[in-house]
Write an enzyme that holds these catalytic residues in place. Structure first.
Site, PDB file in Angstrom:
ATOM      1  CE  LYS A   1      -4.457  -1.641 -11.068  1.00 39.22           C
ATOM      2  NZ  LYS A   1      -3.169  -1.371 -11.669  1.00 39.22           N
TER       3      LYS A   1
ATOM      4  CB  SER B   1       3.671  -0.716  -8.914  1.00 40.94           C
ATOM      5  OG  SER B   1       3.045  -1.307  -7.793  1.00 40.94           O
TER       6      SER B   1
ATOM      7  CG  HIS C   1      -0.028  -2.937  -3.151  1.00 45.35           C
ATOM      8  ND1 HIS C   1       0.767  -1.973  -3.723  1.00 45.35           N
ATOM      9  CD2 HIS C   1      -0.185  -3.894  -4.095  1.00 45.35           C
ATOM     10  CE1 HIS C   1       1.085  -2.328  -4.953  1.00 45.35           C
ATOM     11  NE2 HIS C   1       0.514  -3.494  -5.213  1.00 45.35           N
TER      12      HIS C   1
ATOM     13  CG  MET D   1       3.653  -8.659  -8.838  1.00 44.95           C
ATOM     14  SD  MET D   1       4.100  -8.840 -10.555  1.00 44.95           S
ATOM     15  CE  MET D   1       3.645  -7.245 -11.202  1.00 44.95           C
TER      16      MET D   1
HETATM   17  P1  AMP Z   1       0.308  -5.822  -7.971  1.00 44.18           P
HETATM   18  O1  AMP Z   1       1.385  -5.659  -6.940  1.00 44.18           O
HETATM   19  O2  AMP Z   1       0.209  -4.670  -8.906  1.00 44.18           O
HETATM   20  O3  AMP Z   1       0.364  -7.165  -8.645  1.00 44.18           O
HETATM   21  O4  AMP Z   1      -1.053  -5.791  -7.168  1.00 44.18           O
HETATM   22  C1  AMP Z   1      -1.266  -6.627  -6.057  1.00 44.18           C
HETATM   23  C2  AMP Z   1      -2.720  -6.550  -5.654  1.00 44.18           C
HETATM   24  O5  AMP Z   1      -3.042  -5.189  -5.325  1.00 44.18           O
HETATM   25  C3  AMP Z   1      -3.656  -6.959  -6.780  1.00 44.18           C
HETATM   26  O6  AMP Z   1      -4.726  -7.711  -6.224  1.00 44.18           O
HETATM   27  C4  AMP Z   1      -4.130  -5.642  -7.316  1.00 44.18           C
HETATM   28  O7  AMP Z   1      -5.395  -5.713  -7.924  1.00 44.18           O
HETATM   29  C5  AMP Z   1      -4.180  -4.807  -6.050  1.00 44.18           C
HETATM   30  N1  AMP Z   1      -4.148  -3.380  -6.384  1.00 44.18           N
HETATM   31  C6  AMP Z   1      -3.261  -2.743  -7.194  1.00 44.18           C
HETATM   32  N2  AMP Z   1      -3.580  -1.451  -7.315  1.00 44.18           N
HETATM   33  C7  AMP Z   1      -4.702  -1.245  -6.579  1.00 44.18           C
HETATM   34  C8  AMP Z   1      -5.533  -0.109  -6.301  1.00 44.18           C
HETATM   35  N3  AMP Z   1      -5.280   1.077  -6.827  1.00 44.18           N
HETATM   36  N4  AMP Z   1      -6.605  -0.283  -5.489  1.00 44.18           N
HETATM   37  C9  AMP Z   1      -6.885  -1.505  -4.951  1.00 44.18           C
HETATM   38  N5  AMP Z   1      -6.132  -2.607  -5.169  1.00 44.18           N
HETATM   39  C10 AMP Z   1      -5.063  -2.486  -5.971  1.00 44.18           C
END
Ligand code: AMP
Length: 279
Positions: free
Chosen positions: A147, A184, A35, A28
Site C-alpha cells: 500500500k 489507520s 498490519h 505506527m
Molecule cells: P503504518 O502503521 O501505517 O505506518 O503501516 C505499517 C506497515 O503496514 C507499513 O509497511 C504499511 O505499508 C503496512 N500497511 C498499512 N496498511 C496496509 C494495508 N491495507 N495492507 C497491507 N499493508 C498495510
C-alpha cells in the site's frame, strides 16, 4: 512488551542464539487487518516475530497529524498477539532519537517524488527511523505493505545502499470489500467521505484494465485515472502518476512493472493507493 533499545537487542540476541530467523514488522500502531497480514506473513517465515509500534515524529511535517494520529496501545497489543506476534517493541522517543541526535538517512531522488513532493522530509524521517529499527532489532527479514509503495521501494534502496543485510518483503494491500485500502487514517473519514474513498481503487483498476487491453500511453492512462477521481466531488486529487516500479522515475510508455500511484484528500484524510501493471 519491550520499551528500551537495550532490551530489544537482548531479545534479538537470544532469538538468534536459539537459531531463529527474526522477522520485524515496523508500524505506527492503530492496527488493522493490513498490519495483521504482515504479522501472519512474518509468522509463516520466521521463528521469532517482533512488531514495532512507534509514531515517529520525524516523518510528520508541520501541520500534519502527529498529535492526533490514532493511538490505542491496549487494543494493538491484543490484536498483535492474536495474529501471532511474539514481541511488541514500543519505544519512547528517547530510545529511538537520543536527545541531541543529528543523524539522518536520505534516499535522494526517490524521497522527493510522489508523496515526497507534498510531504517534504517525510521519507527522510521514514528512512531514518527504519535504519534505526534495523540497527536495534537486527532482523533477518522485515515486512512492509505494498500500500505504501514508495516507502517500501525507498527502504529497499536504503537497505542495499547501506549493506544492512535485511531481506525486505513487500506484502499485498489488504482492502475493504468495496476496494478501499485499509489505513489507520480511514478513521478520519466521515460517513460520506468513507463512501467516496473507494474511488481511488476504482480509478486505478479502470486504468489497469485499459492498460491490459493494450493502452501503453501513460498520459492517456493518467487522464482516465484523474477523470475518474474528479467524478467524485468529495475527492481532491493530490497526484496521479505513472512511474517505474523500482526507481520511481516517470514513465511515458506503460508496461509490466509500471506503478500507477495516487494520493487524494477526502476531508482531512489524505489517502494513497497504487497498482502495479502486470502487462
Ligand atoms: P503504518 O502503521 O501505517 O505506518 O503501516 C505499517 C506497515 O503496514 C507499513 O509497511 C504499511 O505499508 C503496512 N500497511 C498499512 N496498511 C496496509 C494495508 N491495507 N495492507 C497491507 N499493508 C498495510
Amino acid at each position: 512488551m519491550i520499551v528500551t533499545a537495550q532490551a530489544m537487542q537482548d531479545w534479538s540476541h537470544a532469538a538468534r542464539g536459539a537459531g531463529k530467523r527474526i522477522g520485524l514488522v515496523p508500524t505506527m500502531g492503530a492496527l488493522h487487518r493490513g498490519h495483521l497480514s504482515l504479522i501472519e506473513r512474518a509468522r509463516a517465515e520466521c521463528g521469532a516475530v517482533a512488531m514495532s509500534i512507534y509514531v515517529n515524529p520525524l516523518q510528520f511535517g508541520p501541520g500534519e497529524d502527529f498529535r492526533t494520529y490514532p493511538r490505542d496501545p491496549e487494543k494493538d497489543a491484543a490484536l498483535a498477539d492474536s495474529a501471532g506476534c511474539d514481541l511488541l517493541f514500543v519505544p519512547p522517543d528517547k530510545e529511538i532519537h537520543p536527545p541531541g541526535h543529528r543523524t539522518f538517512v536520505e534516499v535522494q531522488g526517490m524521497q522527493d517524488v510522489l508523496c515526497g513532493r507534498s510531504r517534504p522530509g517525510h521519507f527522510r524521517g521514514v528512512a531514518t527511523v527504519v535504519a534505526k529499527l534495523f540497527t536495534i532489532v537486527r532482523p533477518d527479514v522485515a515486512f512492509f505493505g505494498e500500500k505504501d509503495a514508495q516507502q517500501v521501494r525507498i527502504i529497499r534502496r536504503m537497505e542495499r545502499d547501506l549493506h544492512l543485510g535485511v531481506e525486505i518483503v513487500s506484502c499485498p494491500t489488504v482492502r475493504e470489500a468495496d476496494g478501499l485500502a485499509l489505513s489507520s487514517r480511514n478513521a478520519y473519514l466521515t460517513d460520506a467521505e468513507r463512501r467516496a474513498a473507494p474511488v481511488l481503487h476504482r480509478a486505478l483498476r479502470a486504468a489497469a484494465d485499459r492498460a491490459r487491453s493494450g493502452e501503453t500511453d501513460t498520459a492517456r492512462l493518467l487522464a482516465l485515472l484523474r477523470d475518474t477521481i474528479a467524478s467524485e466531488p468529495l475527492a481532491r486529487l493530490d497526484y496521479a502518476e505513472a512511474v517505474d516500479g523500482e526507481t520511481l522515475e516517470p514513465v511515458t510508455a506503460a508496461g509490466p512493472g509500471t506503478l500507477l500511484a495516487v494520493a487524494a484528500w477526502f476531508g482531512r484524510a489524505r489517502l494513497i493507493d497504487n497498482i502495479t501493471l502486470i502487462r
